[in-house]
Write a protein that holds these residues in place. Structure first.
Motif, PDB file in Angstrom:
ATOM      1  N   GLU A 119      -0.809   7.443   5.443  1.00 31.30           N
ATOM      2  CA  GLU A 119      -2.021   6.658   5.693  1.00 31.30           C
ATOM      3  C   GLU A 119      -1.774   5.390   6.519  1.00 31.30           C
ATOM      4  OE1 GLU A 119      -0.133   5.383   1.939  1.00 31.30           O
ATOM      5  OE2 GLU A 119      -0.837   7.336   2.585  1.00 31.30           O
ATOM      6  N   ARG A 120      -0.537   4.994   6.663  1.00 27.14           N
ATOM      7  CA  ARG A 120      -0.220   3.773   7.426  1.00 27.14           C
ATOM      8  C   ARG A 120      -0.471   3.985   8.918  1.00 27.14           C
ATOM      9  NH1 ARG A 120       5.314   0.188   7.525  1.00 27.14           N
ATOM     10  NH2 ARG A 120       4.465  -1.427   8.850  1.00 27.14           N
ATOM     11  N   ARG A 121      -0.993   2.967   9.578  1.00 27.62           N
ATOM     12  CA  ARG A 121      -1.221   3.026  11.013  1.00 27.62           C
ATOM     13  C   ARG A 121      -0.593   1.817  11.694  1.00 27.62           C
ATOM     14  NH1 ARG A 121      -2.001   7.350   9.829  1.00 27.62           N
ATOM     15  NH2 ARG A 121      -3.795   8.679  10.161  1.00 27.62           N
ATOM     16  N   LYS A 122       0.188   2.096  12.702  1.00 28.29           N
ATOM     17  CA  LYS A 122       0.714   1.076  13.594  1.00 28.29           C
ATOM     18  C   LYS A 122      -0.232   1.054  14.789  1.00 28.29           C
ATOM     19  CE  LYS A 122       4.310  -0.562  12.973  1.00 28.29           C
ATOM     20  NZ  LYS A 122       4.642  -1.833  12.342  1.00 28.29           N
ATOM     21  N   HIS A 123      -0.240  -0.057  15.534  1.00 28.41           N
ATOM     22  CA  HIS A 123      -1.196  -0.204  16.626  1.00 28.41           C
ATOM     23  C   HIS A 123      -0.502  -0.635  17.903  1.00 28.41           C
ATOM     24  CE1 HIS A 123      -4.648  -0.112  13.821  1.00 28.41           C
ATOM     25  NE2 HIS A 123      -3.778  -0.656  13.004  1.00 28.41           N
TER      26      HIS A 123
ATOM     27  N   ASN B  45       1.767   6.540  13.683  1.00 31.83           N
ATOM     28  CA  ASN B  45       2.754   6.295  12.636  1.00 31.83           C
ATOM     29  C   ASN B  45       3.872   7.310  12.767  1.00 31.83           C
ATOM     30  OD1 ASN B  45       1.832   8.663  11.389  1.00 31.83           O
ATOM     31  ND2 ASN B  45       1.624   7.736   9.389  1.00 31.83           N
TER      32      ASN B  45
ATOM     33  N   GLY C 207      -6.123  -2.449  11.305  1.00 32.27           N
ATOM     34  CA  GLY C 207      -5.703  -2.785   9.953  1.00 32.27           C
ATOM     35  C   GLY C 207      -4.593  -3.817   9.962  1.00 32.27           C
TER      36      GLY C 207
ATOM     37  N   ASP D  17      -1.398  -3.608   9.800  1.00 31.07           N
ATOM     38  CA  ASP D  17      -0.113  -3.300  10.417  1.00 31.07           C
ATOM     39  C   ASP D  17      -0.223  -3.541  11.889  1.00 31.07           C
ATOM     40  OD1 ASP D  17       0.069  -2.388   7.851  1.00 31.07           O
ATOM     41  OD2 ASP D  17       1.458  -0.828   8.355  1.00 31.07           O
TER      42      ASP D  17
ATOM     43  N   ARG E 249      -3.464   4.249  17.856  1.00 29.74           N
ATOM     44  CA  ARG E 249      -2.974   4.192  16.473  1.00 29.74           C
ATOM     45  C   ARG E 249      -1.973   5.311  16.226  1.00 29.74           C
ATOM     46  NH1 ARG E 249      -8.856   3.115  13.696  1.00 29.74           N
ATOM     47  NH2 ARG E 249      -9.312   1.254  14.930  1.00 29.74           N
TER      48      ARG E 249
ATOM     49  N   HIS F 256       7.076   6.005   7.717  1.00 28.13           N
ATOM     50  CA  HIS F 256       5.822   5.414   7.243  1.00 28.13           C
ATOM     51  C   HIS F 256       5.101   6.388   6.324  1.00 28.13           C
ATOM     52  CE1 HIS F 256       6.042   3.435  11.418  1.00 28.13           C
ATOM     53  NE2 HIS F 256       6.386   2.514  10.540  1.00 28.13           N
ATOM     54  N   THR F 257       4.314   5.842   5.402  1.00 30.56           N
ATOM     55  CA  THR F 257       3.465   6.697   4.581  1.00 30.56           C
ATOM     56  C   THR F 257       2.381   7.291   5.489  1.00 30.56           C
ATOM     57  OG1 THR F 257       2.058   4.832   3.989  1.00 30.56           O
ATOM     58  CG2 THR F 257       3.879   5.341   2.480  1.00 30.56           C
TER      59      THR F 257
END
Length: 78
Positions: free
Chosen positions: A39-43, A31, A76, A78, A29, A36-37
């Motif tokens: 709290e946002r998570r890319k995977h 970001n 999540g 994203d 995970r 990105h903000t």
């Protein structure tokens, strides 16, 4: 029968490393705080062989947030 909260095994999830077709075992995970903000998570999904490589790549750029074995928690949106 509702499947909304049913945990399914990650049988069709493939490693995100270029050219790899191995089954993914890890959710890497990340970001980019520049776009990105917080709290946002890319995977990125990774097999056992590529988890260190993908993690090191993101860590060197300050974008790695956590590395979680698949099945511990669903990714999540994203």
């Amino acid at each position: 029968m509702s499947l909304s909260n049913t945990a399914l095994p990650p049988v069709d999830l493939v490693c995100s490393a270029r050219g790899c077709t191995a089954a993914a075992t890890t959710d890497v995970r990340w970001n980019n705080v520049k776009i990105h903000t917080p709290e946002r998570r890319k995977h990125w999904l990774a097999c056992d062989e590529h988890t260190p490589t993908l993690s090191d790549y993101l860590s060197a750029r300050g974008m790695l947030r956590e590395v979680v074995p698949l099945g511990d928690e669903a990714p999540g949106p994203d």
